[in-house]
Motif scaffolding. Structure first.
Motif, short mmCIF file in Angstrom:
data_model
loop_
_atom_site.label_atom_id
_atom_site.label_comp_id
_atom_site.label_asym_id
_atom_site.label_seq_id
_atom_site.Cartn_x
_atom_site.Cartn_y
_atom_site.Cartn_z
N ARG A 48 39.75 37.24 42.20
CA ARG A 48 41.13 37.31 42.70
C ARG A 48 42.12 37.17 41.54
N GLN A 49 41.86 36.25 40.62
CA GLN A 49 42.75 36.06 39.48
C GLN A 49 42.76 37.28 38.56
N GLU A 52 44.82 39.97 40.29
CA GLU A 52 46.24 39.65 40.17
C GLU A 52 46.77 39.98 38.79
N GLU A 55 47.07 43.72 38.44
CA GLU A 55 48.25 44.19 39.18
C GLU A 55 49.52 43.92 38.37
#
Length: 85
Positions: A48-49, A52, A55
């Motif tokens: 997830r990190q 992120e 992105e």
């Protein structure tokens, strides 16, 4: 061990707010299951990190553009062929 108990114990261990004594007293199969769950959650958080960050810095847009140009085709023998457009 019931699913709700397992979830509560994993959450307690993750947060650092207890659960260690209960974990240490578990039978081997249950403690192995708890360890796998903790590892999976840590890996999911790491992914997830990374997503992120990708992105935020625009890398994800480049990845999406690259993936949009890949096609996957099955051959008669059942194998897969990848090709770039």
């Amino acid at each position: 061990m019931r699913e709700e108990q397992t979830e509560n114990l994993v959450s307690s261990l993750e947060s650092g707010h207890g659960g260690l004594e209960a974990f240490l007293n578990l039978p081997g199969d249950d403690s192995a299951m708890i360890m796998r769950m903790l590892e999976q959650r840590a890996e999911a958080e790491e992914i997830r990190q990374i997503v992120e960050q990708c992105e935020a810095d625009g890398t994800m847009d480049m990845i999406r553009a690259f993936l949009a140009n890949i096609t996957l085709e099955k051959t008669e023998s059942g194998n897969s062929n990848f090709s770039l457009r």
